[in-house]
Design a protein around this motif. Sequence first.
Motif, PDB file in Angstrom:
ATOM      1  N   MET A  36      -0.639  16.948   4.822  1.00  0.00           N
ATOM      2  CA  MET A  36      -1.080  17.471   3.518  1.00  0.00           C
ATOM      3  C   MET A  36      -2.571  17.808   3.549  1.00  0.00           C
ATOM      4  N   LEU A  37      -3.342  16.925   4.165  1.00  0.00           N
ATOM      5  CA  LEU A  37      -4.791  17.131   4.237  1.00  0.00           C
ATOM      6  C   LEU A  37      -5.118  18.449   4.943  1.00  0.00           C
ATOM      7  N   VAL A  38      -4.456  18.671   6.081  1.00  0.00           N
ATOM      8  CA  VAL A  38      -4.742  19.896   6.849  1.00  0.00           C
ATOM      9  C   VAL A  38      -4.215  21.125   6.103  1.00  0.00           C
ATOM     10  N   GLY A  42       2.509   7.139  -8.922  1.00  0.00           N
ATOM     11  CA  GLY A  42       1.104   7.337  -9.279  1.00  0.00           C
ATOM     12  C   GLY A  42       0.944   8.417 -10.322  1.00  0.00           C
ATOM     13  N   ALA A  43      -0.154   8.325 -11.069  1.00  0.00           N
ATOM     14  CA  ALA A  43      -0.423   9.296 -12.134  1.00  0.00           C
ATOM     15  C   ALA A  43      -1.902   9.628 -12.184  1.00  0.00           C
ATOM     16  N   GLY A  44      -2.569   9.556 -11.027  1.00  0.00           N
ATOM     17  CA  GLY A  44      -3.999   9.864 -10.964  1.00  0.00           C
ATOM     18  C   GLY A  44      -4.226  11.321 -10.581  1.00  0.00           C
ATOM     19  N   GLY A  45      -5.424  11.590 -10.066  1.00  0.00           N
ATOM     20  CA  GLY A  45      -5.819  12.961  -9.738  1.00  0.00           C
ATOM     21  C   GLY A  45      -4.907  13.608  -8.703  1.00  0.00           C
ATOM     22  N   ALA A  46      -4.521  12.858  -7.685  1.00  0.00           N
ATOM     23  CA  ALA A  46      -3.685  13.432  -6.630  1.00  0.00           C
ATOM     24  C   ALA A  46      -2.300  13.773  -7.194  1.00  0.00           C
ATOM     25  N   ALA A  47      -1.750  12.863  -7.979  1.00  0.00           N
ATOM     26  CA  ALA A  47      -0.405  13.066  -8.526  1.00  0.00           C
ATOM     27  C   ALA A  47      -0.369  14.313  -9.419  1.00  0.00           C
ATOM     28  N   ASP A  53       2.701  10.364   6.901  1.00  0.00           N
ATOM     29  CA  ASP A  53       1.447  10.056   6.219  1.00  0.00           C
ATOM     30  C   ASP A  53       0.811  11.358   5.710  1.00  0.00           C
ATOM     31  N   GLY A  54      -0.388  11.252   5.114  1.00  0.00           N
ATOM     32  CA  GLY A  54      -0.975  12.407   4.424  1.00  0.00           C
ATOM     33  C   GLY A  54      -1.797  13.351   5.299  1.00  0.00           C
ATOM     34  N   ILE A  55      -1.758  13.162   6.615  1.00  0.00           N
ATOM     35  CA  ILE A  55      -2.563  14.050   7.482  1.00  0.00           C
ATOM     36  C   ILE A  55      -2.104  15.507   7.350  1.00  0.00           C
ATOM     37  N   GLY A  88       1.656   8.637  -4.227  1.00  0.00           N
ATOM     38  CA  GLY A  88       0.425   9.308  -4.641  1.00  0.00           C
ATOM     39  C   GLY A  88      -0.523   8.332  -5.310  1.00  0.00           C
ATOM     40  N   THR A  89      -0.316   7.034  -5.055  1.00  0.00           N
ATOM     41  CA  THR A  89      -1.252   6.037  -5.593  1.00  0.00           C
ATOM     42  C   THR A  89      -2.337   5.768  -4.548  1.00  0.00           C
ATOM     43  N   SER A  90      -3.372   5.047  -4.973  1.00  0.00           N
ATOM     44  CA  SER A  90      -4.404   4.659  -4.015  1.00  0.00           C
ATOM     45  C   SER A  90      -4.162   3.233  -3.530  1.00  0.00           C
ATOM     46  N   ALA A  91      -2.951   2.695  -3.791  1.00  0.00           N
ATOM     47  CA  ALA A  91      -2.654   1.305  -3.430  1.00  0.00           C
ATOM     48  C   ALA A  91      -2.850   1.057  -1.929  1.00  0.00           C
ATOM     49  N   ASP A  94       3.481   9.034   2.371  1.00  0.00           N
ATOM     50  CA  ASP A  94       2.269   8.423   1.815  1.00  0.00           C
ATOM     51  C   ASP A  94       1.137   9.440   1.889  1.00  0.00           C
ATOM     52  N   MET A  95       0.554   9.788   0.745  1.00  0.00           N
ATOM     53  CA  MET A  95      -0.552  10.763   0.756  1.00  0.00           C
ATOM     54  C   MET A  95      -1.751  10.209   1.524  1.00  0.00           C
ATOM     55  N   MET A  96      -1.835   8.893   1.611  1.00  0.00           N
ATOM     56  CA  MET A  96      -2.939   8.325   2.371  1.00  0.00           C
ATOM     57  C   MET A  96      -2.646   8.402   3.862  1.00  0.00           C
ATOM     58  N   ALA A 112       6.636   7.428 -11.471  1.00  0.00           N
ATOM     59  CA  ALA A 112       6.475   6.013 -11.817  1.00  0.00           C
ATOM     60  C   ALA A 112       5.014   5.638 -11.639  1.00  0.00           C
ATOM     61  N   ASN A 113       4.503   4.849 -12.584  1.00  0.00           N
ATOM     62  CA  ASN A 113       3.106   4.405 -12.455  1.00  0.00           C
ATOM     63  C   ASN A 113       2.948   2.988 -12.978  1.00  0.00           C
ATOM     64  N   ARG A 114       1.994   2.271 -12.339  1.00  0.00           N
ATOM     65  CA  ARG A 114       1.693   0.882 -12.753  1.00  0.00           C
ATOM     66  C   ARG A 114       1.366   0.843 -14.242  1.00  0.00           C
ATOM     67  N   THR A 115       0.576   1.804 -14.705  1.00  0.00           N
ATOM     68  CA  THR A 115       0.304   1.944 -16.142  1.00  0.00           C
ATOM     69  C   THR A 115       1.249   3.042 -16.646  1.00  0.00           C
ATOM     70  N   PRO A 116       2.427   2.664 -17.196  1.00  0.00           N
ATOM     71  CA  PRO A 116       3.446   3.673 -17.489  1.00  0.00           C
ATOM     72  C   PRO A 116       2.986   4.739 -18.479  1.00  0.00           C
ATOM     73  N   GLU A 117       2.041   4.389 -19.369  1.00  0.00           N
ATOM     74  CA  GLU A 117       1.566   5.369 -20.364  1.00  0.00           C
ATOM     75  C   GLU A 117       1.002   6.623 -19.689  1.00  0.00           C
ATOM     76  N   LYS A 118       0.373   6.432 -18.520  1.00  0.00           N
ATOM     77  CA  LYS A 118      -0.215   7.593 -17.832  1.00  0.00           C
ATOM     78  C   LYS A 118       0.889   8.487 -17.260  1.00  0.00           C
ATOM     79  N   ALA A 119       1.965   7.877 -16.798  1.00  0.00           N
ATOM     80  CA  ALA A 119       3.103   8.675 -16.295  1.00  0.00           C
ATOM     81  C   ALA A 119       3.734   9.446 -17.453  1.00  0.00           C
TER      82      ALA A 119
HETATM   83  P1  NDP Z   1      -6.814   7.970  -8.652  1.00  0.00           P
HETATM   84  O1  NDP Z   1      -7.837   6.881  -8.650  1.00  0.00           O
HETATM   85  O2  NDP Z   1      -7.002   9.148  -9.514  1.00  0.00           O
HETATM   86  O3  NDP Z   1      -5.365   7.341  -9.050  1.00  0.00           O
HETATM   87  C1  NDP Z   1      -4.943   6.142  -8.494  1.00  0.00           C
HETATM   88  C2  NDP Z   1      -3.477   5.892  -8.794  1.00  0.00           C
HETATM   89  O4  NDP Z   1      -3.025   4.806  -7.978  1.00  0.00           O
HETATM   90  C3  NDP Z   1      -3.177   5.505 -10.243  1.00  0.00           C
HETATM   91  O5  NDP Z   1      -1.930   6.044 -10.599  1.00  0.00           O
HETATM   92  C4  NDP Z   1      -3.138   3.969 -10.152  1.00  0.00           C
HETATM   93  O6  NDP Z   1      -2.328   3.384 -11.146  1.00  0.00           O
HETATM   94  C5  NDP Z   1      -2.466   3.788  -8.822  1.00  0.00           C
HETATM   95  N1  NDP Z   1      -2.740   2.486  -8.190  1.00  0.00           N
HETATM   96  C6  NDP Z   1      -3.895   2.069  -7.644  1.00  0.00           C
HETATM   97  N2  NDP Z   1      -3.740   0.842  -7.108  1.00  0.00           N
HETATM   98  C7  NDP Z   1      -2.454   0.472  -7.331  1.00  0.00           C
HETATM   99  C8  NDP Z   1      -1.685  -0.696  -7.021  1.00  0.00           C
HETATM  100  N3  NDP Z   1      -2.210  -1.732  -6.377  1.00  0.00           N
HETATM  101  N4  NDP Z   1      -0.390  -0.711  -7.383  1.00  0.00           N
HETATM  102  C9  NDP Z   1       0.159   0.353  -8.036  1.00  0.00           C
HETATM  103  N5  NDP Z   1      -0.518   1.480  -8.359  1.00  0.00           N
HETATM  104  C10 NDP Z   1      -1.812   1.529  -8.019  1.00  0.00           C
HETATM  105  O7  NDP Z   1      -6.650   8.380  -7.100  1.00  0.00           O
HETATM  106  P2  NDP Z   1      -6.161   9.790  -6.539  1.00  0.00           P
HETATM  107  O8  NDP Z   1      -4.964  10.197  -7.318  1.00  0.00           O
HETATM  108  O9  NDP Z   1      -7.298  10.738  -6.453  1.00  0.00           O
HETATM  109  O10 NDP Z   1      -5.749   9.435  -5.018  1.00  0.00           O
HETATM  110  C11 NDP Z   1      -4.552   8.725  -4.728  1.00  0.00           C
HETATM  111  C12 NDP Z   1      -4.330   8.684  -3.215  1.00  0.00           C
HETATM  112  O11 NDP Z   1      -4.024   9.982  -2.714  1.00  0.00           O
HETATM  113  C13 NDP Z   1      -5.524   8.201  -2.405  1.00  0.00           C
HETATM  114  O12 NDP Z   1      -5.055   7.294  -1.433  1.00  0.00           O
HETATM  115  C14 NDP Z   1      -6.067   9.458  -1.758  1.00  0.00           C
HETATM  116  O13 NDP Z   1      -6.709   9.152  -0.518  1.00  0.00           O
HETATM  117  C15 NDP Z   1      -4.782  10.249  -1.544  1.00  0.00           C
HETATM  118  N6  NDP Z   1      -4.997  11.697  -1.431  1.00  0.00           N
HETATM  119  C16 NDP Z   1      -4.626  12.338  -0.274  1.00  0.00           C
HETATM  120  C17 NDP Z   1      -4.765  13.698  -0.124  1.00  0.00           C
HETATM  121  C18 NDP Z   1      -4.355  14.348   1.162  1.00  0.00           C
HETATM  122  O14 NDP Z   1      -4.670  15.528   1.367  1.00  0.00           O
HETATM  123  N7  NDP Z   1      -3.628  13.680   2.036  1.00  0.00           N
HETATM  124  C19 NDP Z   1      -5.328  14.531  -1.204  1.00  0.00           C
HETATM  125  C20 NDP Z   1      -5.664  13.789  -2.398  1.00  0.00           C
HETATM  126  C21 NDP Z   1      -5.511  12.436  -2.476  1.00  0.00           C
HETATM  127  P3  NDP Z   1      -2.940   3.040 -12.606  1.00  0.00           P
HETATM  128  O15 NDP Z   1      -2.877   4.323 -13.377  1.00  0.00           O
HETATM  129  O16 NDP Z   1      -2.025   2.006 -13.124  1.00  0.00           O
HETATM  130  O17 NDP Z   1      -4.339   2.548 -12.403  1.00  0.00           O
END
Ligand code: NDP
Length: 271
Positions: A242-244, A127-132, A238-240, A189-192, A214-216, A150-157
Amino acid sequence: MTDRYAVIGNPIAHSKSPLIHTAFAKQTRQDLHYEAILAPLDGFITRVNDFIRQGGKGMNVTVPFKLEAHQLATTLTERADIAQAVNTLKFENDQILGDNTDGAGLVRDIIVNLNMPVTGKRILLMGAGGAARGVILPLLQQKPALFAIANRTPEKALALQNQFTQYGQINAGSYNQFSGQSFDIIINGTSASLNDALPELPPGIFATGALAYDMMYSADPTRFLKYASQQGAKHLADGIGMLVEQAAESFYLWRSIRPETKDIITHMRSN
Ligand code: NDP
């Protein structure tokens, strides 16, 4: 007077932060009230300013406002500045301090709670979103043998690889790019998992004795954790935790007192 804190996001009804911070306050005998605030997607700044006007002392920020919170802060901690994402705000003397405690929470959960050193290990961050972006620096600071994103959209990684290049070596790309390699710690760290989806991990990616994280979090194991188990990962988390732990780090920033997390993690898992 009771100090007010809140978590702000959209959606927010699912948030466990009020439960966690209320438990911290009870444990540490701090006089505070913690609530959940739903902000409209275009109304984050208005809601934060309302809360400040009402005397609020601090906020946790969750999806999708972490980048806006980064822009709103008047001062940033180094880790929030580098991550360019903020999950904790502290309001003091007309200043808005922005911090990011996600990475510290993750690293503490892995090293202290799961008793798994990161130093010298081969790490794959999915993943390469906010959490990552919040966890990259704290993980690199542990000096892993290898760090990959590694990320589905490699440019973001690749963009994250460039952004963090001065803090350590990062291999970044698509999932396929890591075909033939194996990792000791694989962090989802993805939201998959939110949609019961699974990123396309190449076979053989889990090294012997690997930790799959899994962060989720959810009542049942996520699809990623089930897959990791089938693929031979020895440790699953799981991410419990990390959350706490990220909450404890925010609480420390606000109150200068660090709550004990172990019992609360156990409690959250059983509820
Ligand atoms: P973002 O929306 O910012 O990023 C989502 C990421 O997931 C992107 O890298 C996206 O790839 C990837 N993604 C989404 N769906 C898929 C899929 N089907 N297959 C592959 N990659 C996928 O979300 P956040 O980064 O904010 O959150 C990510 C996860 O982390 C969430 O589940 C959130 O609940 C969890 N989290 C847990 C925390 C904790 O304390 N336990 C704290 C913060 C977050 P692409 O760039 O290609 O779209």
